[in-house]
Design a protein around this motif. Structure first.
Motif, PDB file in Angstrom:
ATOM      1  N   GLU A  45       1.102  -0.851   0.115  1.00  0.00           N
ATOM      2  CA  GLU A  45       0.573  -0.041  -0.193  1.00  0.00           C
ATOM      3  C   GLU A  45       1.253   1.320   0.297  1.00  0.00           C
ATOM      4  O   GLU A  45       1.527   1.673   1.212  1.00  0.00           O
ATOM      5  CB  GLU A  45      -0.639  -0.100   1.067  1.00  0.00           C
ATOM      6  CG  GLU A  45      -2.223   1.840   1.233  1.00  0.00           C
ATOM      7  CD  GLU A  45      -2.548   1.780   2.547  1.00  0.00           C
ATOM      8  OE1 GLU A  45      -3.151   2.281   3.093  1.00  0.00           O
ATOM      9  OE2 GLU A  45      -2.039   0.168   3.394  1.00  0.00           O
ATOM     10  N   ARG A  47       2.060   4.899  -0.335  1.00  0.00           N
ATOM     11  CA  ARG A  47       1.720   5.873   0.434  1.00  0.00           C
ATOM     12  C   ARG A  47       2.305   7.430  -0.187  1.00  0.00           C
ATOM     13  O   ARG A  47       2.646   7.923   1.082  1.00  0.00           O
ATOM     14  CB  ARG A  47       1.703   6.362   2.291  1.00  0.00           C
ATOM     15  CG  ARG A  47       0.283   5.083   2.459  1.00  0.00           C
ATOM     16  CD  ARG A  47      -0.922   5.186   2.102  1.00  0.00           C
ATOM     17  NE  ARG A  47      -1.458   7.007   2.220  1.00  0.00           N
ATOM     18  CZ  ARG A  47      -1.200   7.425   3.905  1.00  0.00           C
ATOM     19  NH1 ARG A  47      -1.981   6.468   4.687  1.00  0.00           N
ATOM     20  NH2 ARG A  47      -2.173   8.233   4.276  1.00  0.00           N
ATOM     21  N   GLU A  65     -11.399   2.960  -0.036  1.00  0.00           N
ATOM     22  CA  GLU A  65     -11.069   3.975  -0.747  1.00  0.00           C
ATOM     23  C   GLU A  65     -12.696   4.655  -1.693  1.00  0.00           C
ATOM     24  O   GLU A  65     -12.511   5.562  -1.867  1.00  0.00           O
ATOM     25  CB  GLU A  65      -9.558   4.497  -1.936  1.00  0.00           C
ATOM     26  CG  GLU A  65      -8.364   4.189  -1.274  1.00  0.00           C
ATOM     27  CD  GLU A  65      -8.136   4.991  -0.630  1.00  0.00           C
ATOM     28  OE1 GLU A  65      -9.232   6.419  -0.622  1.00  0.00           O
ATOM     29  OE2 GLU A  65      -7.684   5.026   0.080  1.00  0.00           O
ATOM     30  N   THR A  66     -13.285   3.770  -1.579  1.00  0.00           N
ATOM     31  CA  THR A  66     -13.744   3.584  -2.655  1.00  0.00           C
ATOM     32  C   THR A  66     -15.992   3.926  -1.867  1.00  0.00           C
ATOM     33  O   THR A  66     -16.286   4.120  -2.196  1.00  0.00           O
ATOM     34  CB  THR A  66     -14.989   2.893  -3.753  1.00  0.00           C
ATOM     35  OG1 THR A  66     -14.455   1.364  -2.714  1.00  0.00           O
ATOM     36  CG2 THR A  66     -13.904   2.189  -4.485  1.00  0.00           C
ATOM     37  N   ARG A  70     -14.100   6.884   3.439  1.00  0.00           N
ATOM     38  CA  ARG A  70     -13.480   5.508   3.914  1.00  0.00           C
ATOM     39  C   ARG A  70     -14.880   5.172   4.843  1.00  0.00           C
ATOM     40  O   ARG A  70     -13.187   4.414   5.919  1.00  0.00           O
ATOM     41  CB  ARG A  70     -12.165   6.785   4.274  1.00  0.00           C
ATOM     42  CG  ARG A  70     -11.171   6.726   2.991  1.00  0.00           C
ATOM     43  CD  ARG A  70     -10.172   7.216   3.779  1.00  0.00           C
ATOM     44  NE  ARG A  70      -9.111   7.240   2.677  1.00  0.00           N
ATOM     45  CZ  ARG A  70      -8.420   8.750   2.664  1.00  0.00           C
ATOM     46  NH1 ARG A  70      -8.397   9.088   3.861  1.00  0.00           N
ATOM     47  NH2 ARG A  70      -7.391   8.542   2.198  1.00  0.00           N
ATOM     48  N   GLU A 134      -9.937   0.940  -6.595  1.00  0.00           N
ATOM     49  CA  GLU A 134      -9.395   1.422  -5.392  1.00  0.00           C
ATOM     50  C   GLU A 134      -8.008   2.931  -5.230  1.00  0.00           C
ATOM     51  O   GLU A 134      -8.533   3.574  -5.091  1.00  0.00           O
ATOM     52  CB  GLU A 134      -8.210   0.777  -3.891  1.00  0.00           C
ATOM     53  CG  GLU A 134      -9.930  -0.400  -4.291  1.00  0.00           C
ATOM     54  CD  GLU A 134      -9.955  -0.161  -2.311  1.00  0.00           C
ATOM     55  OE1 GLU A 134      -9.447   1.135  -2.052  1.00  0.00           O
ATOM     56  OE2 GLU A 134     -11.518  -0.152  -2.511  1.00  0.00           O
ATOM     57  N   GLU A 135      -7.083   2.154  -6.017  1.00  0.00           N
ATOM     58  CA  GLU A 135      -6.434   3.428  -6.503  1.00  0.00           C
ATOM     59  C   GLU A 135      -6.547   4.629  -7.601  1.00  0.00           C
ATOM     60  O   GLU A 135      -6.231   5.623  -7.013  1.00  0.00           O
ATOM     61  CB  GLU A 135      -6.038   2.528  -7.386  1.00  0.00           C
ATOM     62  CG  GLU A 135      -3.871   3.662  -8.162  1.00  0.00           C
ATOM     63  CD  GLU A 135      -3.042   3.824  -7.774  1.00  0.00           C
ATOM     64  OE1 GLU A 135      -2.919   3.156  -6.940  1.00  0.00           O
ATOM     65  OE2 GLU A 135      -2.289   4.535  -7.253  1.00  0.00           O
ATOM     66  N   ARG A 138      -8.489   6.969  -4.672  1.00  0.00           N
ATOM     67  CA  ARG A 138      -7.244   6.960  -4.289  1.00  0.00           C
ATOM     68  C   ARG A 138      -6.842   8.653  -4.986  1.00  0.00           C
ATOM     69  O   ARG A 138      -6.398   9.510  -4.540  1.00  0.00           O
ATOM     70  CB  ARG A 138      -6.621   6.379  -4.288  1.00  0.00           C
ATOM     71  CG  ARG A 138      -5.263   6.701  -3.004  1.00  0.00           C
ATOM     72  CD  ARG A 138      -4.456   5.552  -1.939  1.00  0.00           C
ATOM     73  NE  ARG A 138      -4.063   5.218  -2.649  1.00  0.00           N
ATOM     74  CZ  ARG A 138      -3.861   3.835  -2.809  1.00  0.00           C
ATOM     75  NH1 ARG A 138      -4.445   3.123  -1.701  1.00  0.00           N
ATOM     76  NH2 ARG A 138      -3.492   2.761  -3.585  1.00  0.00           N
ATOM     77  N   ARG A 141      -9.722  11.697  -4.403  1.00  0.00           N
ATOM     78  CA  ARG A 141      -9.824  12.085  -3.313  1.00  0.00           C
ATOM     79  C   ARG A 141      -9.033  12.889  -3.444  1.00  0.00           C
ATOM     80  O   ARG A 141      -8.457  14.507  -2.966  1.00  0.00           O
ATOM     81  CB  ARG A 141      -9.388  11.027  -2.324  1.00  0.00           C
ATOM     82  CG  ARG A 141      -9.512  11.484  -1.309  1.00  0.00           C
ATOM     83  CD  ARG A 141      -9.698  10.639  -0.357  1.00  0.00           C
ATOM     84  NE  ARG A 141     -10.419   9.430  -0.234  1.00  0.00           N
ATOM     85  CZ  ARG A 141     -11.945   9.467   0.026  1.00  0.00           C
ATOM     86  NH1 ARG A 141     -11.870   9.883   0.612  1.00  0.00           N
ATOM     87  NH2 ARG A 141     -12.481   8.238   0.243  1.00  0.00           N
TER      88      ARG A 141
END
Length: 306
Positions: A45, A47, A65-66, A70, A134-135, A138, A141
């Motif tokens: 993961e 960051r 993330e979706t 969250r 998910e990516e 992210r 966001r």
DNA sequence: AAGACGAAAGTGGTTGA
DNA sequence: TCAACAACTTTCGTCTT
């Protein structure tokens, strides 16, 4: 967790097994069998968008993330904390922070709620793996938090984020496909994609033509042998710098076309061009280069006689 | 008649002054 | 900011199967 590790292909007993973690598939390189397609995502993961860029903390409850917040929310204190505060100035400061936090987070959350719904819709339309979704969420966001959506339609930023996520996970979709799925013009997607990745400093490897092969090949109903052959051709082409600077889809299409000729499963240039989203002319140009630089001429001739 | 081939002009994006 | 440039597309005419 128990993880069964397959050592050989149940179909052809080959040991040449390839585990692709981003695509979530385990594939036999010899016969093309997809042995397992629901493996666990073991990827780290990352960051890397943190302020200092170095932190890789992974704490707290599992989050998605979706989900628009969250599953978490932020709140600056509560009114009961107010009574613990001493001076007049501290109280003012407290209320100001609380007010702004609520105002900003509700605006962002409202946006995210709509955007993530759209993102899920497009993602499922393109049958993208969960990890990519998910990516993309992210990325989106982060884009919202940086105010990158201003002046752009939310949909186009969603499409751009998805496109970027696809590229990072090496499961590329073409801009055309993304455009069709999202209803946004492809040049608009390209623009926001470049803008977002630049602003967010997301580095993306140039896409590898071979990543397109499995999808194109199955759309054309080509055999696994042909598929392997075209990947082989692509590797040779890359070794002599034939691939750099060229559009990856054009090269992938040409390699597939040549492979289909060699294996006697001929597809017309038109057919290949359609699934790859390029024109026949581009295929022809790449095709000529491949034949010339890769001594493939005689291979094609040979299979013609049969 | 359909597919393959190639020339010429046009398009959108990158690069370097 | 603008012009040169490379890659790709569109269009169209000709050749091959």
């Amino acid at each position: 967790m128990i993880r069964k590790t397959l050592k050989e292909c149940p179909e052809c007993a080959s040991k040449n097994i390839y585990r692709d973690q981003d695509k979530g598939e385990t594939i036999c390189r010899d016969c093309g069998l997809v042995i397992e397609d629901r493996m666990v995502d073991f990827s780290q993961e990352w960051r890397e968008f943190d302020d200092d860029g170095a932190s890789k903390r992974r704490t707290g409850a599992p989050t998605s993330e979706t989900s628009f917040d969250r599953g978490l929310g932020t709140e600056v204190g509560s009114t009961s904390d107010f009574y613990k505060l001493g001076s007049e100035r501290e109280r003012d400061r407290f209320f100001r922070l609380r007010k702004w936090n609520i105002r900003i987070s509700t605006a962002i959350e409202r946006n995210l709620k709509v955007a993530l719904a759209e993102l899920k819709r497009v993602s499922s339309f393109l049958k993208l793996p969960k990890s990519v979704e998910e990516e993309a969420a992210r990325i989106y966001r982060l884009a919202v938090q940086k105010g990158l959506v201003r002046g752009r339609s939310m949909e186009s930023v969603v499409a751009g984020a998805l496109y970027a996520a696809c590229r990072r996970h090496e499961v590329p979709r073409t801009l055309d496909e993304m455009g069709e799925a999202s209803g946004i013009e492809k040049k608009e997607i390209g623009r926001t994609y470049r803008f977002v990745t630049r602003e967010l400093e997301i580095s993306i490897k140039p896409s590898n033509p071979a990543d397109y092969i499995p999808r194109f090949a199955s759309a054309l109903k080509l055999s696994p042998e042909t598929q392997s052959k075209s990947v082989e051709i692509l590797e040779q082409a890359r070794d002599i710098e034939l691939t750099s600077g060229r559009g990856p889809t054009g090269i992938a299409a040409a390699a597939l076309y040549v492979a289909s000729l060699i294996h006697g499963e001929k597809r017309t240039q038109r057919e290949v061009a359609d699934v790859a989203g390029v024109t026949e002319v581009t295929i022809r140009n790449r095709y000529k280069e491949l034949i010339k630089k890769l001594k493939l001429g005689k291979d094609v001739e040979k299979s013609k006689k049969k």
